[in-house]
Design a protein around this motif. Structure first.
Motif: not given
Length: 229
Positions: A94-101, A82-89, A150-157, A53-58
């Motif tokens: 296209a890596s989505p930038q997450k907005t944190v409320s 969408g974006v050919p995610v098997w291509n690292p470049a 897999s690689e994800e952008t996660l939130l941490a303090t 499902r994370g492919l939707r962000e690409y």
């Protein structure tokens, strides 16, 4: 350039990338698939459907019965790649930038007990090696490699000092697991207890060392001399 095979054991890629290749090579645009097919394609992979499902962000279009009433609750349709995610470049570009409320930031701070997840200092607390500097906490986005690769952008303090010292390095759950598996059984059980408590325990030796370390230099010299007598 031909696409890598989604099930090639030599392919060093996470579930999201393999899932994208599986959709293209096995399912095909315009066709449906379900969770059982995902489980069969990726046996033993936790939350493989969420990774896909994370492919939707690409830009990948994966429809559910929410968007198409003709689908059942178990079915999805692979509408368009969408974006050919098997291509690292291409994936990085296209890596989505997450907005944190603000609400989400407060939830992350509370989850982390208002402490830096790297050094453990609390907000407003003085650093033991610099009593003139107090910790300022913020919620940061950390690129994280998960256990399946897999690689994800996660939130941490993190405190300001740890954040500036990390240099934006990627956190790696796979490396952490490798380190844990290398421990002897006793140390592994102790680490699991720390994880359950959410904080590290200390041994008498470590407590003695920390007490000694907090002494001024002259007092440390006197203590060492007394022990050597």
């Amino acid at each position: 350039m031909p696409l890598p095979a989604w099930n090639d054991p030599e392919l060093k890629a996470g579930t999201m990338v393999r899932g994208a290749l599986w959709l293209v090579q096995v399912i095909g645009e315009g066709n449906t698939f379900n969770k059982e097919q995902i489980r069969e394609a990726f046996p033993g992979i936790s939350q493989a459907d969420r990774r896909i499902r994370g492919l939707r962000e690409y830009g990948w279009v994966l429809l559910t019965n929410t968007e198409d009433a003709r689908l059942t609750s178990e079915d999805q349709r692979f509408e368009r790649a969408g974006v050919p995610v098997w291509n690292p470049a291409a994936r990085r570009a296209a890596s989505p930038q997450k907005t944190v409320s603000n609400k989400e930031k407060q939830a992350i701070l509370a989850r982390d007990h208002y402490m830096c997840t790297i050094c453990g200092i609390s907000g407003g607390e003085s650093y033991h090696d610099d009593s003139n500097q107090t910790a300022v906490l913020s919620v940061t986005q950390r690129k994280t490699v998960l256990l399946d690769g897999s690689e994800e952008t996660l939130l941490a303090t993190e405190c300001k000092r740890c954040r500036s010292g990390s240099g934006g390095s990627t956190a790696r759950a796979d490396e952490a697991m490798a380190e844990i598996r290398s421990l002897d059984p006793g140390d592994r059980r102790r680490l699991i207890r720390w994880m359950e408590r959410g904080r590290r325990g200390t041994t008498p030796l470590e407590r003695a060392w920390n007490t000694y370390r907090r002494l001024p230099a002259d007092a440390r010299d006197e203590l060492r001399s007394a022990l050597q007598d």
